[in-house]
Scaffold this motif. Structure first.
Motif, PDB file in Angstrom:
ATOM      1  N   ILE A 112       0.842  -1.189   0.000  1.00 38.66           N
ATOM      2  CA  ILE A 112       0.000   0.000   0.000  1.00 38.66           C
ATOM      3  C   ILE A 112       0.880   1.242   0.000  1.00 38.66           C
ATOM      4  N   CYS A 113       0.400   2.238  -0.731  1.00 37.99           N
ATOM      5  CA  CYS A 113       1.145   3.477  -0.881  1.00 37.99           C
ATOM      6  C   CYS A 113       0.622   4.472   0.156  1.00 37.99           C
ATOM      7  N   LEU A 114       1.521   5.025   0.935  1.00 37.91           N
ATOM      8  CA  LEU A 114       1.083   5.906   2.026  1.00 37.91           C
ATOM      9  C   LEU A 114       0.551   7.248   1.537  1.00 37.91           C
ATOM     10  N   ASP A 115       0.676   7.522   0.249  1.00 39.91           N
ATOM     11  CA  ASP A 115       0.023   8.727  -0.302  1.00 39.91           C
ATOM     12  C   ASP A 115      -1.487   8.648  -0.049  1.00 39.91           C
ATOM     13  N   ASP A 116      -1.993   7.424   0.115  1.00 43.08           N
ATOM     14  CA  ASP A 116      -3.425   7.244   0.370  1.00 43.08           C
ATOM     15  C   ASP A 116      -3.857   7.839   1.714  1.00 43.08           C
ATOM     16  N   TYR A 117      -2.889   8.166   2.556  1.00 40.54           N
ATOM     17  CA  TYR A 117      -3.241   8.799   3.834  1.00 40.54           C
ATOM     18  C   TYR A 117      -3.052  10.309   3.792  1.00 40.54           C
ATOM     19  N   HIS A 118      -2.938  10.872   2.581  1.00 46.28           N
ATOM     20  CA  HIS A 118      -2.975  12.339   2.486  1.00 46.28           C
ATOM     21  C   HIS A 118      -4.342  12.777   3.025  1.00 46.28           C
ATOM     22  N   SER A 119      -4.332  13.712   3.976  1.00 49.66           N
ATOM     23  CA  SER A 119      -5.619  14.190   4.492  1.00 49.66           C
ATOM     24  C   SER A 119      -6.089  15.408   3.703  1.00 49.66           C
ATOM     25  N   LEU A 120      -5.133  16.036   3.014  1.00 48.94           N
ATOM     26  CA  LEU A 120      -5.499  17.182   2.164  1.00 48.94           C
ATOM     27  C   LEU A 120      -5.316  16.763   0.713  1.00 48.94           C
ATOM     28  N   ASP A 121      -6.303  17.068  -0.105  1.00 47.23           N
ATOM     29  CA  ASP A 121      -6.135  16.759  -1.524  1.00 47.23           C
ATOM     30  C   ASP A 121      -5.282  17.866  -2.163  1.00 47.23           C
ATOM     31  N   ARG A 122      -5.105  17.787  -3.485  1.00 51.24           N
ATOM     32  CA  ARG A 122      -4.177  18.719  -4.154  1.00 51.24           C
ATOM     33  C   ARG A 122      -4.614  20.166  -3.941  1.00 51.24           C
ATOM     34  N   THR A 123      -5.927  20.414  -4.068  1.00 52.16           N
ATOM     35  CA  THR A 123      -6.435  21.786  -3.881  1.00 52.16           C
ATOM     36  C   THR A 123      -6.253  22.219  -2.431  1.00 52.16           C
ATOM     37  N   GLY A 124      -6.550  21.305  -1.512  1.00 57.15           N
ATOM     38  CA  GLY A 124      -6.423  21.604  -0.080  1.00 57.15           C
ATOM     39  C   GLY A 124      -5.000  21.994   0.284  1.00 57.15           C
ATOM     40  N   ARG A 125      -4.044  21.272  -0.296  1.00 57.34           N
ATOM     41  CA  ARG A 125      -2.632  21.585   0.000  1.00 57.34           C
ATOM     42  C   ARG A 125      -2.265  22.945  -0.557  1.00 57.34           C
ATOM     43  N   LYS A 126      -2.790  23.219  -1.760  1.00 59.73           N
ATOM     44  CA  LYS A 126      -2.484  24.504  -2.401  1.00 59.73           C
ATOM     45  C   LYS A 126      -3.049  25.648  -1.561  1.00 59.73           C
ATOM     46  N   GLU A 127      -4.303  25.459  -1.127  1.00 67.28           N
ATOM     47  CA  GLU A 127      -4.959  26.517  -0.328  1.00 67.28           C
ATOM     48  C   GLU A 127      -4.214  26.779   0.983  1.00 67.28           C
ATOM     49  N   LYS A 128      -3.754  25.696   1.606  1.00 69.40           N
ATOM     50  CA  LYS A 128      -3.078  25.844   2.905  1.00 69.40           C
ATOM     51  C   LYS A 128      -1.587  26.132   2.752  1.00 69.40           C
ATOM     52  N   GLY A 129      -1.086  26.040   1.506  1.00 65.38           N
ATOM     53  CA  GLY A 129       0.334  26.308   1.265  1.00 65.38           C
ATOM     54  C   GLY A 129       1.255  25.266   1.888  1.00 65.38           C
ATOM     55  N   VAL A 130       0.823  23.989   1.876  1.00 62.58           N
ATOM     56  CA  VAL A 130       1.695  22.928   2.404  1.00 62.58           C
ATOM     57  C   VAL A 130       1.958  21.894   1.306  1.00 62.58           C
ATOM     58  N   THR A 131       3.105  21.224   1.408  1.00 57.71           N
ATOM     59  CA  THR A 131       3.409  20.160   0.440  1.00 57.71           C
ATOM     60  C   THR A 131       2.885  18.830   0.981  1.00 57.71           C
ATOM     61  N   ALA A 132       2.905  17.803   0.113  1.00 58.13           N
ATOM     62  CA  ALA A 132       2.462  16.464   0.532  1.00 58.13           C
ATOM     63  C   ALA A 132       3.439  15.854   1.533  1.00 58.13           C
ATOM     64  N   LEU A 133       4.625  16.428   1.625  1.00 59.58           N
ATOM     65  CA  LEU A 133       5.626  15.892   2.555  1.00 59.58           C
ATOM     66  C   LEU A 133       5.395  16.387   3.984  1.00 59.58           C
ATOM     67  N   ASP A 134       4.611  17.442   4.112  1.00 63.31           N
ATOM     68  CA  ASP A 134       4.340  18.050   5.415  1.00 63.31           C
ATOM     69  C   ASP A 134       3.392  17.139   6.209  1.00 63.31           C
ATOM     70  N   PRO A 135       3.746  16.813   7.453  1.00 69.42           N
ATOM     71  CA  PRO A 135       2.860  15.938   8.249  1.00 69.42           C
ATOM     72  C   PRO A 135       1.431  16.470   8.334  1.00 69.42           C
ATOM     73  N   ARG A 136       1.258  17.806   8.258  1.00 70.21           N
ATOM     74  CA  ARG A 136      -0.105  18.354   8.355  1.00 70.21           C
ATOM     75  C   ARG A 136      -0.978  17.969   7.162  1.00 70.21           C
ATOM     76  N   ALA A 137      -0.369  17.468   6.107  1.00 71.66           N
ATOM     77  CA  ALA A 137      -1.150  17.049   4.937  1.00 71.66           C
ATOM     78  C   ALA A 137      -1.450  15.551   4.974  1.00 71.66           C
ATOM     79  N   ASN A 138      -1.132  14.902   6.102  1.00 69.83           N
ATOM     80  CA  ASN A 138      -1.290  13.445   6.189  1.00 69.83           C
ATOM     81  C   ASN A 138      -1.994  13.040   7.474  1.00 69.83           C
ATOM     82  N   ASN A 139      -2.764  11.962   7.391  1.00 64.09           N
ATOM     83  CA  ASN A 139      -3.532  11.493   8.548  1.00 64.09           C
ATOM     84  C   ASN A 139      -2.816  10.306   9.207  1.00 64.09           C
TER      85      ASN A 139
END
Ligand SMILES: Nc1ncnc2c1ncn2[C@@H]1O[C@H](COP(=O)(O)OP(=O)(O)OP(=O)(O)O)[C@@H](O)[C@H]1O
Ligand SMILES: O=C(CO)[C@H](O)[C@H](O)COP(=O)(O)O
Length: 409
Positions: A112-139
């Motif tokens: 399983i790919c842990l990208d599946d635990y992104h809590s913010l989608d692409r738009t959400g990350r853009k709006e919040k100004g965080v990358t997918a690597l940031d723990p705040r973008a993951n559950n």
């Protein structure tokens, strides 16, 4: 008896008189269930009726969990293909499921790919100004609960991050496999998830090499420009340094990939130096060695038995320390001209966990078209795959000796 938590979008057994399940993350229901001494689910916790038997039973043999961490484009998929091949059978996405699923299933393994635990989608990350690597973008709470459930042989409904649309898709059912591999950016970031891992690997690709691989893939195969690739690497770097790279200190094995030292001032990046850093004292894992365990060795095998063109091949082996841990490091600089001659090198390596003479060479020849098959990256990935098979066999053998212990949540 053990209590565990199941996450599901559906009712397990509508005939059971139980209280309404709690709504949790991403619309999942959380239910506590009680396992009996054989690992079967007997009732939901708090159920008024002790005869409320849930119809699904679970295979109480515990799943072995492997973590594979690396940045994007660092060879995780290639490594996974080598690993699943060691166990035989092809890995495929779940049948009849979401065509954009990131999961790969074979007879023995589920990746399983842990990208599946992104809590913010692409738009959400853009709006919040965080990358997918940031723990705040993951559950990480959900990641922990689901890996824990799978390790305890309980199926979960895992979310899907859709890389095509950038959205979070409806979840997919993941049944507990014999070996669960969690691969991605953060398998060792959260201490709770880290503690569930039976073995962990970090692919440490130096910046120069990462850049060369990204250019090759994203320019040639994905039509990106050189500027956009540079910009993407630069934009990710601070979060990579803060959240991804530090995980290597926790890894049981690290495969480091660096530019060669055999060509002075090489800037082509075609010839690579790979280092396999193996932690000492890890349960069910004994490091590979060259010639003589614990000695410091430098070996240039080129000559009568190994054909080498410029700049040749150099192996090194010896004890070292890595983030305060005692390790053994096996290094290969250079590349093979003739892959069938790898058998000569293989015959000088010990503790490689092969089942027959020449198995490493056979695996490498079988996948000679995979990137890295002519150098230490492919060789070390193959060896780590064999070590994981050995680890799995040791763990299952020890569980057979103590079946009841393995059912406890
Ligand atoms: N050992 C290697 N030698 C040379 N090139 C490699 C090697 N491993 C990977 N690459 C290059 O890097 C690219 C990415 O590899 P791969 O798809 O395995 O990485 P990944 O970590 O799964 O990427 P992503 O997370 O972005 O899907 C490959 O297309 C290939 O060009
Ligand atoms: O670092 C990554 C892991 O693969 C991706 O960038 C992350 O998952 C976001 O994906 P996408 O770029 O498809 O929105």
């Amino acid at each position: 008896m053990a209590v565990c938590t199941v996450y599901t979008t559906q009712s397990l057994n509508s005939a059971c008189s139980i209280s309404t399940p709690t709504k949790t993350h991403l619309g999942f229901h959380q239910k506590q269930v009680v396992l009996d001494s054989t690992g079967k689910i007997t009732s939901k916790k708090g159920s008024s009726s002790s005869s409320c038997v849930i119809t699904c039973s679970v295979d109480h043999s515990q799943t072995v969990v492997i973590g594979l961490a690396a940045d994007s484009g660092c060879g995780k998929s290639t490594f996974m293909r080598r690993l699943t091949s060691v166990f035989g059978g092809a890995a495929e996405p779940p049948k009849g499921g979401n065509p954009d699923s990131n999961t790969l299933i074979s007879d023995m393994t589920t990746v399983i790919c842990l990208d599946d635990y992104h809590s913010l989608d692409r738009t959400g990350r853009k709006e919040k100004g965080v990358t997918a690597l940031d723990p705040r973008a993951n559950n990480f709470d959900l990641m922990y609960e689901q890996v824990k459930a799978l390790k305890s042989a309980i199926a979960v409904e895992k979310p899907i991050y859709n890389h095509v649309t950038g959205l979070l898709d409806p979840p997919e059912l993941i049944k507990p496999p014999k070996i669960l591999v969690i691969e991605g950016l953060h398998p060792m970031f959260d201490e709770r998830v880290r503690d569930l891992l039976d073995f962990s690997i970090y692919l440490d690709i130096s910046n120069e090499v990462k850049f060369a691989w990204k250019i090759q893939r994203d320019m040639a195969e994905r039509g990106h420009s050189l500027e956009s690739i540079k910009a993407s690497i630069e934009a990710r770097k601070p979060d990579f340094d803060a959240y991804i790279d530090p995980q290597k200190q926790y890894a049981d094995a690290v495969i480091e990939v660096l530019p060669t030292q055999l060509i002075p001032d090489d800037n082509e990046g075609k010839v690579l130096r790979a280092r396999l850093i193996m932690k000492e004292g890890v349960k069910h894992f004994s490091p590979v060695y060259l010639f003589d365990e614990g000695s410091t060795i430098s070996w240039i095998p080129c000559g009568r038995k190994l054909t080498c063109s410029y700049p040749g091949i150099k192996f090194s082996y010896g004890p070292d320390s890595y983030f305060g841990h005692e390790v053994s490091i096996l290094e290969m600089d250079g590349q093979f001209d003739r892959l069938d001659e790898l058998i000569y090198v293989e015959s000088h390596l010990s503790n490689i966990s092969t089942k027959f003479y020449g198995e490493v060479t056979q695996q490498m020849l079988k996948h000679s078209d995979f990137p890295g098959s002519n150098n230490g990256t492919g060789l070390f990935q193959t060896i780590v795959g064999l070590k994981i098979r050995d680890l799995y066999e040791q763990i299952t053998a020890s569980k057979t000796a103590a079946p009841l212990e393995a059912t406890k949540a």
